[in-house]
Design a protein around this motif. Structure first.
Motif, mmCIF file in Angstrom:
data_model
loop_
_atom_site.group_PDB
_atom_site.id
_atom_site.type_symbol
_atom_site.label_atom_id
_atom_site.label_comp_id
_atom_site.label_asym_id
_atom_site.label_seq_id
_atom_site.Cartn_x
_atom_site.Cartn_y
_atom_site.Cartn_z
ATOM 1 N N ALA A 182 0.913 -1.283 -0.197
ATOM 2 C CA ALA A 182 -0.258 -0.017 0.020
ATOM 3 C C ALA A 182 0.916 1.139 -0.011
ATOM 4 C CB ALA A 182 -0.926 0.069 1.162
ATOM 5 N N ARG A 183 2.190 1.194 0.433
ATOM 6 C CA ARG A 183 2.964 2.451 0.268
ATOM 7 C C ARG A 183 4.172 2.196 -0.479
ATOM 8 N NH1 ARG A 183 0.530 0.950 4.621
ATOM 9 N NH2 ARG A 183 -0.353 2.449 6.092
ATOM 10 N N ASP A 184 4.088 1.420 -1.541
ATOM 11 C CA ASP A 184 5.168 1.180 -2.552
ATOM 12 C C ASP A 184 6.409 0.936 -1.852
ATOM 13 O OD1 ASP A 184 5.573 1.050 -5.043
ATOM 14 O OD2 ASP A 184 6.253 3.137 -5.391
ATOM 15 N N LEU A 185 6.488 0.225 -0.780
ATOM 16 C CA LEU A 185 7.761 -0.131 -0.159
ATOM 17 C C LEU A 185 8.029 -1.624 -0.359
ATOM 18 C CD1 LEU A 185 6.923 1.047 3.400
ATOM 19 C CD2 LEU A 185 8.130 2.234 1.823
ATOM 20 N N GLU A 186 9.368 -2.284 -0.321
ATOM 21 C CA GLU A 186 9.459 -3.561 -0.514
ATOM 22 C C GLU A 186 10.000 -4.227 0.906
ATOM 23 O OE1 GLU A 186 11.073 -5.489 -4.009
ATOM 24 O OE2 GLU A 186 12.819 -6.141 -2.852
ATOM 25 N N VAL A 187 9.229 -4.934 1.515
ATOM 26 C CA VAL A 187 9.451 -5.669 2.671
ATOM 27 C C VAL A 187 10.358 -6.847 2.651
ATOM 28 C CG1 VAL A 187 7.299 -7.147 2.499
ATOM 29 C CG2 VAL A 187 8.340 -6.427 4.708
ATOM 30 N N ARG A 188 11.262 -6.863 3.503
ATOM 31 C CA ARG A 188 12.245 -7.930 3.510
ATOM 32 C C ARG A 188 12.172 -8.699 4.615
ATOM 33 N NH1 ARG A 188 17.767 -5.617 1.436
ATOM 34 N NH2 ARG A 188 17.924 -5.056 3.514
ATOM 35 N N PHE A 189 11.709 -9.854 4.818
ATOM 36 C CA PHE A 189 11.671 -10.532 6.020
ATOM 37 C C PHE A 189 13.079 -11.207 6.367
ATOM 38 C CE2 PHE A 189 7.257 -10.665 4.274
ATOM 39 C CZ PHE A 189 6.786 -9.833 5.291
ATOM 40 N N ILE A 190 13.616 -11.015 7.542
ATOM 41 C CA ILE A 190 14.901 -11.313 8.056
ATOM 42 C C ILE A 190 14.567 -12.711 9.104
ATOM 43 C CG2 ILE A 190 17.083 -10.771 8.887
ATOM 44 C CD1 ILE A 190 16.237 -7.653 8.287
ATOM 45 N N GLU A 191 15.311 -13.639 8.693
ATOM 46 C CA GLU A 191 15.306 -14.573 9.755
ATOM 47 C C GLU A 191 15.973 -14.023 10.825
ATOM 48 O OE1 GLU A 191 15.495 -18.732 6.884
ATOM 49 O OE2 GLU A 191 17.060 -18.053 8.160
ATOM 50 N N TYR A 192 15.633 -14.399 12.050
ATOM 51 C CA TYR A 192 16.104 -14.340 13.374
ATOM 52 C C TYR A 192 17.710 -14.893 13.358
ATOM 53 C CZ TYR A 192 16.371 -14.031 18.733
ATOM 54 O OH TYR A 192 16.612 -13.946 19.897
ATOM 55 N N MET A 193 18.628 -13.821 13.615
ATOM 56 C CA MET A 193 20.052 -14.471 13.373
ATOM 57 C C MET A 193 20.529 -14.494 14.935
ATOM 58 S SD MET A 193 21.413 -12.063 10.621
ATOM 59 C CE MET A 193 22.983 -12.733 10.447
ATOM 60 N N ASP A 194 21.411 -15.389 15.227
ATOM 61 C CA ASP A 194 22.133 -15.574 16.428
ATOM 62 C C ASP A 194 23.586 -14.642 16.470
ATOM 63 O OD1 ASP A 194 23.279 -16.910 14.544
ATOM 64 O OD2 ASP A 194 24.069 -18.654 15.772
ATOM 65 N N VAL A 195 23.198 -13.473 16.272
ATOM 66 C CA VAL A 195 24.442 -12.787 16.145
ATOM 67 C C VAL A 195 24.470 -11.673 17.419
ATOM 68 C CG1 VAL A 195 24.908 -12.231 13.738
ATOM 69 C CG2 VAL A 195 23.097 -10.981 14.659
ATOM 70 N N GLY A 196 25.758 -11.356 17.609
ATOM 71 C CA GLY A 196 25.907 -10.336 18.572
ATOM 72 C C GLY A 196 25.036 -10.250 19.991
#
Ligand code: SAM
Length: 343
Positions: A182-196
């Motif tokens: 609806a806002r002309d954005l591209e969503v990027r789903f990120i897998e939960y990472m075990d970083v920091g």
């Protein structure tokens, strides 16, 4: 065109992430969940002039794509001055910003005028009550205002980053696609990472790429991969029947180390060649000791040529994978925190 430096796996020195501060105005459960943090000493934080100088050196070696991150980069005063300085560097092709959006409405115009090209806003939930619980902030509406403000100013190719966590926002995956469309954005789903700083990380909380795809398909119909694109791009992109696109960054279940051209400089000038790297290269000391650009470039060239890191793949192959660092380890070396390294 600058010939790219190659590391031991043939990966070019590509995009550069500059963490401009380790401070943040949110306390997201997957990133900064603790009550207290050890901050980098103020005197160690690189000035805009130092950041610009390092960026110039990296850009002349091929790292012409720069992303400002943190911590929350908009907490750094007058960030537009840094953007304006970077914009003057002839080898810098693109300047992007990753922000949680809280302060975006106030700063978007200045950043645009200074030459910022693109914005990524992190937003994991559309529900203010969840935001309050998960990021410990009542300011969900400010993020939405920030998203509206950047669009009104004419920013294009804006992305929305959503980390998906089981039992928190996995029921909002299809809603986030609707919101972005609806806002002309591209969503990027990120897998939960075990970083920091993900001190509560558990594989059971990770919603995999395949599960995310299934959730989108259930509401939106057939999901087709979008071909082409840069092999170094972290997100795999997909298209829905109506043409809407979205991405998935499957760093946990399907890491993409083999194509990783990214490196990052912490706010205190430590150069990290992998998000999972134990240690980095101290660039602040030579910078402040009067090293020339040629000397700094030689240091970067020499270290990149020896890079063999494949942090996410090594973690993925680890049996019984648990948290990467317990909190004591992070207190002993705050550079291991995600908010210090810049996600
Ligand atoms: N404060 C800015 C923001 O929120 O976008 C920039 C820094 S933040 C560390 C950069 C990105 O890293 C955000 O999109 C955030 O959601 C993501 N991130 C932080 N911790 C993460 C984790 N454990 N797993 C996956 N992504 C994470």
């Amino acid at each position: 065109m600058i010939p790219a430096l190659r590391d031991l796996l043939g990966r070019p020195l590509g995009s550069l992430r500059l963490s401009v501060t380790d401070r943040c105005n949110l306390r997201c459960r997957y990133c900064m969940p603790e009550a207290e943090y050890v901050w980098l000493p103020r005197s160690s934080i690189l000035t805009f002039e130092e950041l610009t100088r390092l960026t110039r050196v990296f850009a002349t070696l091929g790292a012409g794509k720069v992303r400002l991150t943190g911590g929350e980069p908009l907490l750094r005063h007058s960030l537009d001055r840094l953007v304006a300085g970077l914009r003057e560097l002839p080898d810098v092709r693109e300047i992007a910003l990753t922000t949680n959006g809280l302060l975006l409405a106030a700063h978007a115009a200045g950043l645009k005028a200074a030459g910022l090209d693109r914005v990524t806003v992190s937003l994991d939930t559309l529900r203010p009550d969840r935001f309050l619980r998960f990021a410990r902030s009542p300011r969900h509406a400010d993020v939405l205002e920030g998203i509206a403000a950047q669009a009104a100013l004419g920013f294009t190719h804006t992305k929305l980053n959503s980390v998906v966590i089981r039992g928190f926002n996995d029921d909002e995956i299809a809603d986030l696609v609707d919101f972005a469309r609806a806002r002309d954005l591209e969503v990027r789903f990120i897998e939960y990472m075990d970083v920091g700083g993900a001190t509560g990380w558990s594989m059971a909380d990770v919603v995999s790429r395949d599960e995310i795809l299934a959730a989108v398909a259930k509401r939106h119909g057939q999901v087709d991969p979008v071909g082409g694109g840069s092999p170094a791009a972290p997100a795999e992109r997909f298209r829905l029947p109506d043409g809407t696109t979205f991405g998935i960054i499957a760093s946990t279940t399907a890491p993409f180390c083999r194509a990783c051209d990214r490196s990052r400089i912490t706010a205190d000038g430590t150069w990290l060649l992998c998000l999972y790297a134990e240690d980095g290269v101290d660039l602040r000391t030579p910078l402040r000791d009067g090293a020339t650009d040629a000397e700094l470039a030689a240091l970067v060239r020499d270290r990149w040529a020896r890079r063999a890191d494949r942090g996410a793949e090594v973690r993925a192959a680890m049996p019984g994978r648990g948290v990467l660092y317990p909190i004591e380890g992070l207190r002993a070396d705050p550079r291991r925190e995600m908010h210090t390294r810049g996600g």
